[in-house]
Design a protein around this motif. Structure first.
Motif, PDB file in Angstrom:
ATOM      1  N   CYS A 164       0.934  -1.161   0.015  1.00 12.79           N
ATOM      2  CA  CYS A 164      -0.042   0.133  -0.134  1.00 12.79           C
ATOM      3  C   CYS A 164       0.798   1.229  -0.024  1.00 12.79           C
ATOM      4  O   CYS A 164       2.048   1.159   0.243  1.00 12.79           O
ATOM      5  N   GLU A 165       0.280   2.357  -0.143  1.00 11.93           N
ATOM      6  CA  GLU A 165       1.095   3.415  -0.214  1.00 11.93           C
ATOM      7  C   GLU A 165       1.177   4.135   1.036  1.00 11.93           C
ATOM      8  O   GLU A 165       0.440   5.121   1.506  1.00 11.93           O
ATOM      9  N   ASN A 166       2.185   3.680   1.710  1.00 12.73           N
ATOM     10  CA  ASN A 166       2.448   3.702   3.033  1.00 12.73           C
ATOM     11  C   ASN A 166       2.904   5.280   3.118  1.00 12.73           C
ATOM     12  O   ASN A 166       2.538   6.291   4.245  1.00 12.73           O
ATOM     13  N   LYS A 167       3.832   5.753   2.352  1.00 12.33           N
ATOM     14  CA  LYS A 167       4.404   6.990   2.278  1.00 12.33           C
ATOM     15  C   LYS A 167       3.412   8.228   2.309  1.00 12.33           C
ATOM     16  O   LYS A 167       3.299   9.044   3.068  1.00 12.33           O
ATOM     17  N   SER A 168       2.768   8.004   1.104  1.00  8.27           N
ATOM     18  CA  SER A 168       1.914   9.029   0.879  1.00  8.27           C
ATOM     19  C   SER A 168       0.675   9.314   1.933  1.00  8.27           C
ATOM     20  O   SER A 168      -0.014  10.273   2.248  1.00  8.27           O
ATOM     21  N   GLY A 169       0.219   8.186   2.275  1.00  7.49           N
ATOM     22  CA  GLY A 169      -0.860   8.015   3.201  1.00  7.49           C
ATOM     23  C   GLY A 169      -0.455   8.548   4.430  1.00  7.49           C
ATOM     24  O   GLY A 169      -1.171   9.356   5.176  1.00  7.49           O
ATOM     25  N   ALA A 170       0.726   8.382   5.065  1.00  6.08           N
ATOM     26  CA  ALA A 170       1.228   9.109   6.196  1.00  6.08           C
ATOM     27  C   ALA A 170       1.484  10.373   6.001  1.00  6.08           C
ATOM     28  O   ALA A 170       1.192  11.357   6.753  1.00  6.08           O
ATOM     29  N   SER A 198       6.353   0.463   8.315  1.00  6.26           N
ATOM     30  CA  SER A 198       7.040   1.369   9.397  1.00  6.26           C
ATOM     31  C   SER A 198       7.898   2.516   8.566  1.00  6.26           C
ATOM     32  O   SER A 198       7.842   3.676   8.872  1.00  6.26           O
ATOM     33  N   TYR A 199       8.838   1.868   7.897  1.00  4.60           N
ATOM     34  CA  TYR A 199       9.957   2.846   7.389  1.00  4.60           C
ATOM     35  C   TYR A 199       9.460   3.945   6.448  1.00  4.60           C
ATOM     36  O   TYR A 199       9.642   4.889   6.604  1.00  4.60           O
ATOM     37  N   TRP A 200       8.319   3.395   5.428  1.00  4.04           N
ATOM     38  CA  TRP A 200       7.487   4.297   4.608  1.00  4.04           C
ATOM     39  C   TRP A 200       6.846   5.345   5.287  1.00  4.04           C
ATOM     40  O   TRP A 200       6.858   6.168   4.925  1.00  4.04           O
ATOM     41  N   ARG A 201       6.265   4.739   6.293  1.00  2.00           N
ATOM     42  CA  ARG A 201       5.104   5.662   6.985  1.00  2.00           C
ATOM     43  C   ARG A 201       6.049   6.650   7.868  1.00  2.00           C
ATOM     44  O   ARG A 201       5.725   7.910   7.902  1.00  2.00           O
ATOM     45  N   GLU A 202       7.259   6.311   8.326  1.00  7.04           N
ATOM     46  CA  GLU A 202       8.107   7.442   8.793  1.00  7.04           C
ATOM     47  C   GLU A 202       8.598   8.378   7.934  1.00  7.04           C
ATOM     48  O   GLU A 202       8.870   9.773   8.092  1.00  7.04           O
ATOM     49  N   MET A 203       9.054   7.939   6.779  1.00  2.00           N
ATOM     50  CA  MET A 203       9.338   8.813   5.738  1.00  2.00           C
ATOM     51  C   MET A 203       8.313   9.985   5.275  1.00  2.00           C
ATOM     52  O   MET A 203       8.626  10.934   5.174  1.00  2.00           O
ATOM     53  N   ARG A 321       6.103  -5.410 -11.661  1.00  2.00           N
ATOM     54  CA  ARG A 321       7.416  -5.230 -10.508  1.00  2.00           C
ATOM     55  C   ARG A 321       6.742  -4.796  -9.235  1.00  2.00           C
ATOM     56  O   ARG A 321       7.161  -5.245  -8.295  1.00  2.00           O
ATOM     57  N   LEU A 322       5.925  -3.936  -9.417  1.00  2.00           N
ATOM     58  CA  LEU A 322       5.591  -3.346  -8.078  1.00  2.00           C
ATOM     59  C   LEU A 322       4.116  -2.682  -8.184  1.00  2.00           C
ATOM     60  O   LEU A 322       3.625  -2.317  -9.285  1.00  2.00           O
ATOM     61  N   THR A 323       3.137  -3.120  -7.354  1.00  2.00           N
ATOM     62  CA  THR A 323       1.891  -2.588  -7.266  1.00  2.00           C
ATOM     63  C   THR A 323       1.624  -1.848  -6.146  1.00  2.00           C
ATOM     64  O   THR A 323       1.777  -2.477  -4.966  1.00  2.00           O
ATOM     65  N   LEU A 324       1.212  -0.601  -6.179  1.00  2.00           N
ATOM     66  CA  LEU A 324       1.165   0.140  -5.103  1.00  2.00           C
ATOM     67  C   LEU A 324      -0.215   0.388  -4.889  1.00  2.00           C
ATOM     68  O   LEU A 324      -0.846   1.368  -5.872  1.00  2.00           O
ATOM     69  N   LEU A 325      -0.986   0.311  -3.933  1.00  2.00           N
ATOM     70  CA  LEU A 325      -2.461   0.382  -3.998  1.00  2.00           C
ATOM     71  C   LEU A 325      -2.742   1.754  -2.995  1.00  2.00           C
ATOM     72  O   LEU A 325      -1.899   2.024  -1.913  1.00  2.00           O
ATOM     73  N   PRO A 326      -3.404   2.504  -3.474  1.00  2.00           N
ATOM     74  CA  PRO A 326      -3.903   3.961  -3.063  1.00  2.00           C
ATOM     75  C   PRO A 326      -4.443   3.774  -1.587  1.00  2.00           C
ATOM     76  O   PRO A 326      -5.196   2.901  -1.212  1.00  2.00           O
ATOM     77  N   THR A 327      -4.119   4.779  -0.632  1.00  2.00           N
ATOM     78  CA  THR A 327      -4.893   4.618   0.845  1.00  2.00           C
ATOM     79  C   THR A 327      -5.790   5.901   0.753  1.00  2.00           C
ATOM     80  O   THR A 327      -5.781   6.948  -0.115  1.00  2.00           O
ATOM     81  N   GLU A 328      -6.496   5.915   1.797  1.00  2.00           N
ATOM     82  CA  GLU A 328      -7.677   6.848   2.069  1.00  2.00           C
ATOM     83  C   GLU A 328      -7.434   7.322   3.402  1.00  2.00           C
ATOM     84  O   GLU A 328      -7.479   6.656   4.425  1.00  2.00           O
ATOM     85  N   LEU A 329      -7.629   8.732   3.637  1.00  2.00           N
ATOM     86  CA  LEU A 329      -7.637   9.470   4.888  1.00  2.00           C
ATOM     87  C   LEU A 329      -8.868   9.250   5.588  1.00  2.00           C
ATOM     88  O   LEU A 329      -9.868   9.770   5.123  1.00  2.00           O
ATOM     89  N   ILE A 330      -8.989   8.747   6.934  1.00  2.00           N
ATOM     90  CA  ILE A 330     -10.221   8.583   7.528  1.00  2.00           C
ATOM     91  C   ILE A 330     -10.462   9.632   8.771  1.00  2.00           C
ATOM     92  O   ILE A 330      -9.673   9.089   9.686  1.00  2.00           O
TER      93      ILE A 330
END
Lengths: 338, 338
Positions: A164-170, A198-203, A321-330
Motif C-alpha cells: 500500500c502507499e504507506n508514505k503518501s498515506g502517512a 513502518s519505514y515508509w510511514r516514517e518517511m 514489478r510493483l503494485t502500489l495501492l492507494p490509501t485513504e484518509l479517514i
DNA sequence: CGTTACACTGTAAGCGTTTACACCACAAAC
DNA sequence: GTTTGTGGTGTAAACGCTTACAGTGTAACG
C-alpha cells in the motif's frame, strides 16, 4: 485407516470401456473426445464418485495447483482482511491455498525439513519478513515464482511486490494534523525492527514535517512495534522524556489501541490533550473511544491482487514489478475533529 | 517456467555414493543407516538444497501430511482465533494446512471438480455448515477421517465433534441478567438458519427463563444472523412489535455491535433503557461503548483441540466422540454492571 | 570354523496420473 | 482410387518418491 480402495482412473476407464488416457482427457478437457464418450465417462465418474488424486496429478504434471502463503504468525486484526483477499484470489483462479507459519524464526529450520516451497506449491506469497532473505534469494535463483506482500525485494532481484502507499498515506495524515488541527509536536511510533511499512510511514511523517518547516525531533520517535502492548510502553516512555507532545501517530491501529488506553490511564484526554492517529483502518478502529482517525489501507484488495500477480507469474512468467495501492484518509474524533 | 532442473533423490544418492533407498531412510529416519553414511547424505542434501517433492512422497506413501480446513467463508471476528488455533495444532503435529472455502454453496459444485477431500489431505476439519450433509455422510462411509468444528454429526454417524458449551454459557448469562440485573423481558436474536451454536444458546435462554418462572414469549425472538447488519434489522423489528423489552441477548458479539448501534440511533440508552449481551468475547467486545457483557468462548483452544482429535483419528483410528469446552461469563457495562 | 544374528545397504516394484506418440477410420481432395 | 488431412482413441513411458525384499559383511557364539 481406510483399507477401502478408492476409485482410480483405471476403474473409471474400465467401467466406461475406454482407456485411461481418454478419461484423463475428459477430466482435464484437453484433447478431442467425442461427445458420446465424454458423456459416458462423466456418468461413470459421478457413479463411482471418482476424483483424481492430487499427488498423482502433481507428480505427472509437475503442477500442484496450489499456492503457498508464508507468514510469521496468524495474529492481529490485519490478518483477517488479508486472508479473505488471498482466499478470494485463489478461488477465483482455481488454486488451492496452503498456509505455513514460520513462527518466530524466519530461517528455514532444518535443511531437508521441507518448509512450504517448490516441493508443494506452484508459487509462494511471502508476507513481510516471514522468510529469510537468503531463502528468498535462493528461491529466486531457482526460478520459483514468488510475490512479496507488504515488503520489497532484496536489491537487484526482480521479484514482484504488492503493498500500500504507506508514505503518501502517512504524509496526508500528518499534513492534516498540522494544517487542520494545528499540531506541531507529533510523536511517531515505529513498527517492529525491519518492518518496511513502518519505514515508509516514517518517511511520510518526516516529509510532512519538513514541508511545514517543523524540525524533526528524535525524542518524539520510539518503538511502537505494531502491537497494543508495546504501544502502552511507548506512551510511558514518551511521557517520561518530558518533551511536549500534542499528537501521537501510533504507526498502526493496533498500536493506537494501547496508546489510547495508556493515555487515559495517565489521566490525559484524547484528543483534547493529545490527539491519536493510526494506520490501516481495522474494523475495530471506529469503535474505539474516541473513534480513531486513521489511514485506510486496502488490505484485502492488496492480498487479492498479490494472488493475481502470482498466478500471472506462474502462467506467463511475467508480473508487475510493483503494485502500489492507494490509501485513504479517514477522519474520526481521535484527532480532534468533531 | 523453471526449466532449471530441481535436485531429486537420485541426484543426492549419486553424489553421496549410495542408493536412493538409503537417502530416503536418512530423510525419513526410518530403518538403520550408519552414522557416517547419514552424515554424508545430509551434507549432500544441504549442498544440493535438496528437498523431497511432496507429490511424489504422497503418491508413494499414500499420505499427504496435510490437513484440510473447510469453511464457508473467511469472515467475522470469530475467524482469527480459530485459525490461530488450527495453525498452532497443525504445526505442533507436523502437518500442513490446506484451506478451502465453499463460499455460498455448501454442496459440491461439480462431480469431478475436486473440492478439498480425500485426494489431497489426510483428514478434514469441517466448520459448522460448510459442507453438505450428504457429502459428510459420503466421506464418513468412505472412512475418511473427519472432525466437525462447532457442529454435531448427522444422526447415527460416529464423527468426532469439538465445540463450546453454548447451552450452559447462555444459561448462566441469562441467569445473571434475571437475578442480578432484574431483567424479565429479554429478547433473543438467533443465528443464521441451521446454526447449531444458536440452537443451543436458545436452549440455554429458554431453560433460564423457565427456571425463573418467566414465560417464553415468541415475540421476543427474531433473526440476528450472527451478523452486524442483521442485528440492526432485528432491533427495528423488535421495536416495531411494540412489546416491552428490557434486555437483548444478541446471539453473538458481532450481532451485538449492530444492535448497540441501532439502539443508539433509536434514541435508546444502553444499558439504562435496554441492556445488551453477546456471546464469544471477540477482541472488539471490550472496546464497544459500552463495553459488552458476553460469554467467553475458547475459540482458539477448540480449534487446536479439533486438530489434535483429527490427527489422533488419522493415526490411530480413534478420537473422542465429543469435546465440549467450558465457557466463562464476562461482565461488562452493557448489561448495567458498574 | 561354521552358524546365527544383526546392522547396513541395494534392487525393484509400485503409487495414479499426464502426455508424447502412434494408430485407425473416415472424409475430403486430387 | 490413391493421397492427405483430421477427429477420435489407445499404448506406454515418465514423474520422484516409499518400501518390501533380498542381499551383503562383520561380530559373536557355539
Amino acid at each position: 485407516m481406510s483399507d477401502y480402495a478408492r476409485a482410480t482412473i483405471a476403474d473409471v476407464a474400465e467401467r466406461a470401456g475406454v482407456s485411461i488416457a481418454t478419461v484423463s482427457r475428459v477430466i482435464n478437457k484437453t484433447g478431442q473426445v467425442s461427445a458420446a464418450t465424454a458423456a459416458r465417462v462423466e456418468s461413470v465418474i459421478s457413479e463411482l464418485n471418482y476424483a483424481p488424486q492430487a499427488a498423482a496429478r502433481g507428480l505427472a504434471s509437475r503442477r500442484t495447483n496450489t499456492i503457498g502463503l508464508i507468514l510469521r504468525e496468524i495474529t492481529g486484526e490485519f490478518f483477517q482482511p488479508m486472508l479473505r483477499g488471498i482466499e478470494a484470489g485463489t478461488r477465483e483462479l482455481g488454486y488451492d491455498l496452503l498456509i505455513h507459519c514460520t513462527h518466530r524464526s524466519p530461517e528455514v529450520q532444518s535443511p531437508a525439513n521441507y518448509p512450504l516451497s517448490e516441493h508443494n506449491s506452484d508459487g509462494l506469497l511471502v508476507f513481510t519478513d516471514s522468510l529469510d532473505e537468503a531463502e528468498i534469494i535462493r528461491l529466486y535463483y531457482a526460478q520459483f515464482p514468488l510475490v512479496l506482500l507488504h515488503r520489497s525485494a532484496p536489491p537487484g532481484l526482480h521479484i514482484p511486490c504488492v503493498t500500500c502507499e504507506n508514505k503518501s498515506g502517512a504524509r496526508r495524515l500528518i499534513d492534516y494534523l498540522i494544517e487542520q488541527r494545528g499540531c506541531r509536536r507529533i510523536a511517531f511510533l515505529s513498527g517492529p525492527d525491519g518492518a518496511e511499512d513502518s519505514y515508509w510511514r516514517e518517511m511520510g511523517y518526516r516529509e510532512s514535517l519538513a514541508a511545514h518547516g517543523i524540525p524533526f525531533d528524535p525524542r518524539l520517535v520510539t518503538l511502537g512495534g505494531f502491537d497494543q502492548h508495546q504501544g502502552r510502553i511507548a506512551v510511558h516512555q514518551l511521557l517520561s522524556r518530558s518533551v511536549q507532545i500534542d499528537a501521537i501517530f501510533a504507526g498502526d491501529d493496533d498500536t493506537s489501541i494501547g496508546v489510547i488506553d495508556a493515555l487515559k490511564e495517565e489521566g490525559l484526554r484524547v484528543p483534547e490533550d493529545i490527539a491519536v492517529v493510526g494506520f490501516d483502518d481495522i474494523p475495530l478502529a471506529r469503535y474505539l473511544t474516541p473513534p480513531l482517525t486513521t489511514v485506510r489501507a486496502p488490505i484485502e484488495t492488496a492480498a487479492r491482487e498479490a494472488v493475481h500477480q502470482l498466478v500471472r507469474l506462474i502462467r506467463t512468467g511475467e508480473a508487475d514489478r510493483l503494485t502500489l495501492l492507494p490509501t485513504e484518509l479517514i477522519i474520526r474524533r481521535s484527532c480532534g475533529a468533531t
